[in-house]
Design an enzyme around this catalytic site. Structure first.
Site, short mmCIF file in Angstrom:
data_model
loop_
_atom_site.label_atom_id
_atom_site.label_comp_id
_atom_site.label_asym_id
_atom_site.label_seq_id
_atom_site.Cartn_x
_atom_site.Cartn_y
_atom_site.Cartn_z
CG ASP A 192 34.19 -27.12 58.68
OD1 ASP A 192 33.90 -26.19 59.45
OD2 ASP A 192 34.54 -26.94 57.51
CG HIS A 228 39.07 -25.92 53.51
ND1 HIS A 228 39.15 -24.72 52.81
CD2 HIS A 228 38.30 -25.67 54.60
CE1 HIS A 228 38.47 -23.79 53.48
NE2 HIS A 228 37.95 -24.34 54.56
#
Length: 429
Positions: free
Chosen positions: A364, A306
């Site tokens: 995600d 991330h």
């Protein structure tokens, strides 16, 4: 008042700049008077080193893997709370009492229907329109239907607009989905909770009953909760910038939806699913893992690592639990994409390369798996993200509007174009 200062020296100029200390996080050098006093700007593409506002809503420490909403860790909220309680927390600053929560939930539930004339808006789109395009248009048009909640200087109207958007966004998202698949719209029901209502509006049809499975409802609620706010990201900054001009709240949220649509922002879980579909079968996973390790190959494993969280994504741990529960319920035997997802997670977590680089599955990755297992097409992933993030946008919008220091946003630039030159008549060029 600033309790310390920083000195900036350039040429013959020396400036003393105030510094501010937050309740948590790094100190901030106040450069708001830099141009007035020093006749220079700073250059910060992407604003990655610039605080554009002060806020009391959300705090992220990417190095530690922390995400706090009003001081509460996201993993505790996702495990012990639910979306509408987190909405209350973000909007008002504290967890509600039982009576306050009941009143808030009732208020949201009784605002879930949209103006009946808005149905004509949906029918004006092509059937193959992307649901995000539909949501962007419909939310922007809300200011044409709800004139009694567009005055940003009226605290009551701001409150009504906030509740309306939180309540109506699931209805709008579900209707966008139904329209694109050619099914009739399903009206909301006041006897269902927020997540169950959304699932029913997406998947039920008039010709038969639809019972919402509590495991799926809980997973959906967690997706909403884990995406509720994420500090000053691109779409939130867009909402704040739009609102700084005095635009009405519906226009500001529509601006946030437009920004979220970008594949580098809200499209991450969709990109993850598309990668899993590209891999196709479990036996091809080693090939793609090898490609991800190859510095000369542009391929990257989507859904791993991330930009903000340099260690691990604190939202991913809770989301993984829901992903496991959903896959156990629905099974993966007949879904090659989910088979690839489970095996890719297993192999990547066991590979020292990904551990060393701290490329762990993020929120995600797991939310994409859950939504795919539930039956949502990838085109609905970002609309669901927008639905979830609406409360964060609204909370940030309300905070900004109430700030007496608010001024219209006006970033500066490093100009590298032509200097002054005279116009040349066309026959002489």
């Amino acid at each position: 008042m600033a309790d310390k200062t920083a000195k900036l020296t350039f040429g013959d100029t020396e400036l003393e700049l105030p510094m501010h200390s937050p309740t948590v996080g790094p100190d901030v050098i106040d450069i708001s008077k830099l141009y007035a006093e020093g006749k220079v700007f700073t250059f910060d593409p992407g604003f990655t080193s610039t605080a554009a506002c002060d806020s009391t809503i959300t705090y992220i420490d990417g190095g530690k893997g922390e995400l706090l909403h009003r001081g509460y860790p996201i993993d505790q909220l996702a495990e012990k709370s639910h979306y509408l309680e987190v909405c209350y927390l973000l909007l008002y600053g504290n967890l509600p009492s039982a009576a306050e929560l009941e009143e808030f939930e009732s208020l949201v539930t009784n605002h879930t229907m949209i103006h009946e004339q808005m149905m004509f808006l949906f029918r004006g789109f092509r059937r193959d329109a992307h649901p995000m395009a539909i949501m962007n248009g419909v939310v922007g048009a809300m200011s044409a239907f709800y004139h009694d909640s567009t005055d940003i200087h009226d605290a009551h109207q701001r409150e009504v607009a906030s509740i309306r958007m939180i309540a109506k966004m699931p209805t709008i998202a579900a209707m966008a989905y139904k329209f694109t698949i050619g099914q009739p719209f399903v009206y909301p029901r006041n006897d269902l909770d927020y997540a169950s209502n959304f699932l029913r509006m997406c998947f039920s049809v008039p010709c038969e009953d639809y019972q919402v499975n509590p495991i799926l409802s809980r997973a959906m609620d967690r997706i909403f909760t884990l995406h509720a706010d994420h500090e000053q990201n691109a779409s939130t900054s867009t909402v704040r910038l739009a609102s700084s001009s005095g635009a009405n709240p519906f226009a500001c949220i529509a601006a946030g939806i437009a920004c979220l649509w970008g594949p580098a922002h809200g499209g991450a879980n969709q990109a993850c699913l598309e990668m899993l579909q590209e891999i196709g079968t479990v036996d091809r996973i080693p090939e793609y893992i090898a490609r991800a390790k190859d510095k000369n190959d542009p391929f990257r494993l989507m859904g791993f690592g991330h930009r903000v969280y340099k260690n691990f994504d604190p939202r991913a741990t809770v989301m993984k639990k829901s992903a496991d529960e959903v896959l156990d319920l629905l099974g993966v035997e007949n879904n090659p994409t989910l088979q690839v997802a489970k095996e890719l997670e297993k192999q990547a977590l066991a590979d020292p390369y990904f551990a060393e680089k701290k490329l762990f599955p993020n929120v995600d990755f797991y939310s994409g798996i859950i939504l795919n297992a539930m039956g949502f097409p990838t085109s609905m992933f970002t609309p669901i993200f927008a639905l979830s993030r609406t409360v964060g946008w609204i909370s940030q919008w309300k905070e900004m509007i109430a700030d007496p220091k608010m001024k219209i946003g006006r970033p500066r630039q490093l100009y590298l174009g032509e200097t002054m030159r005279d116009y040349i008549d066309i026959e002489k060029r």
